[in-house]
Scaffold this motif. Structure first.
Motif, mmCIF file in Angstrom:
data_model
loop_
_atom_site.group_PDB
_atom_site.id
_atom_site.type_symbol
_atom_site.label_atom_id
_atom_site.label_comp_id
_atom_site.label_asym_id
_atom_site.label_seq_id
_atom_site.Cartn_x
_atom_site.Cartn_y
_atom_site.Cartn_z
ATOM 1 N N VAL A 109 5.692 -12.692 10.435
ATOM 2 C CA VAL A 109 5.223 -13.553 9.314
ATOM 3 C C VAL A 109 3.702 -13.417 8.819
ATOM 4 C CG1 VAL A 109 4.532 -16.477 9.545
ATOM 5 C CG2 VAL A 109 6.424 -15.413 10.653
ATOM 6 N N THR A 110 2.825 -13.056 9.768
ATOM 7 C CA THR A 110 1.662 -12.632 9.583
ATOM 8 C C THR A 110 1.466 -11.216 8.923
ATOM 9 O OG1 THR A 110 0.663 -14.233 10.828
ATOM 10 C CG2 THR A 110 -0.846 -12.533 10.110
ATOM 11 N N TRP A 111 0.759 -10.839 7.938
ATOM 12 C CA TRP A 111 0.728 -9.339 7.443
ATOM 13 C C TRP A 111 -0.694 -9.153 7.255
ATOM 14 C CZ3 TRP A 111 5.101 -6.425 7.346
ATOM 15 C CH2 TRP A 111 6.361 -7.323 7.495
ATOM 16 N N ILE A 112 -1.014 -7.902 7.685
ATOM 17 C CA ILE A 112 -2.462 -7.164 7.551
ATOM 18 C C ILE A 112 -2.380 -5.973 6.551
ATOM 19 C CG2 ILE A 112 -4.314 -6.151 8.620
ATOM 20 C CD1 ILE A 112 -3.236 -7.479 11.105
ATOM 21 N N SER A 113 -3.078 -6.295 5.402
ATOM 22 C CA SER A 113 -3.146 -4.964 4.433
ATOM 23 C C SER A 113 -3.975 -3.756 5.188
ATOM 24 C CB SER A 113 -3.772 -5.481 3.274
ATOM 25 O OG SER A 113 -3.872 -4.276 2.345
ATOM 26 N N CYS A 114 -3.280 -2.560 5.070
ATOM 27 C CA CYS A 114 -3.965 -1.355 5.896
ATOM 28 C C CYS A 114 -4.101 -0.352 4.718
ATOM 29 C CB CYS A 114 -3.083 -0.992 6.752
ATOM 30 S SG CYS A 114 -2.702 -2.265 8.041
ATOM 31 N N SER A 115 -5.276 0.604 4.885
ATOM 32 C CA SER A 115 -5.330 1.681 3.921
ATOM 33 C C SER A 115 -4.376 2.740 4.465
ATOM 34 C CB SER A 115 -6.628 2.086 3.703
ATOM 35 O OG SER A 115 -6.802 3.337 3.130
ATOM 36 N N SER A 116 -3.379 3.497 3.935
ATOM 37 C CA SER A 116 -2.715 4.564 4.061
ATOM 38 C C SER A 116 -3.285 6.151 3.867
ATOM 39 C CB SER A 116 -1.282 4.526 3.242
ATOM 40 O OG SER A 116 -1.652 4.919 1.783
ATOM 41 N N GLY A 117 -4.317 6.180 3.367
ATOM 42 C CA GLY A 117 -4.989 7.423 3.134
ATOM 43 C C GLY A 117 -4.556 8.046 1.807
ATOM 44 N N THR A 118 -3.817 7.487 0.992
ATOM 45 C CA THR A 118 -3.100 7.975 -0.329
ATOM 46 C C THR A 118 -3.042 6.793 -1.384
ATOM 47 O OG1 THR A 118 -1.278 9.201 -1.372
ATOM 48 C CG2 THR A 118 -0.732 8.082 0.584
#
Length: 87
Positions: free
Chosen positions: A3-12
């Motif tokens: 339900v809750t989502w967090i945006s993350c950096s993938s490194g690319t």
């Protein structure tokens, strides 16, 4: 929880196509041979890949992957008929 989502950096900045859980970490593969790894699904690190070639070379995309519990390895398929495994 889905339900809750967090945006993350993938490194690319290139597209990632698939992700798999190995039992101890997430591994994701994508365009131009990119591979990223994470133990928690939040902090990701770019992983060296023999298919991450300079832009002047022939591009190989890693389109799908699966973790094999019985063999304890990742199987990856990609463009140009690529099938490869990683222990």
């Amino acid at each position: 929880n889905g339900v809750t989502w967090i945006s993350c950096s993938s490194g690319t900045t290139l597209s990632l196509k698939r992700a798999a859980w190995t039992g101890s970490e997430f591994v994701a593969t994508g365009v131009d041979g990119k591979v990223v790894r994470s133990t928690d699904g939040v902090t990701w690190a770019l992983q060296a890949s023999p298919y991450d070639l300079p832009s002047t070379s022939t591009q190989i995309d890693l389109n799908d992957l699966v973790w094999t519990d019985t063999g304890g390895s990742l199987v990856v398929v990609g463009t140009k008929g690529l099938i490869t495994t990683s222990p």
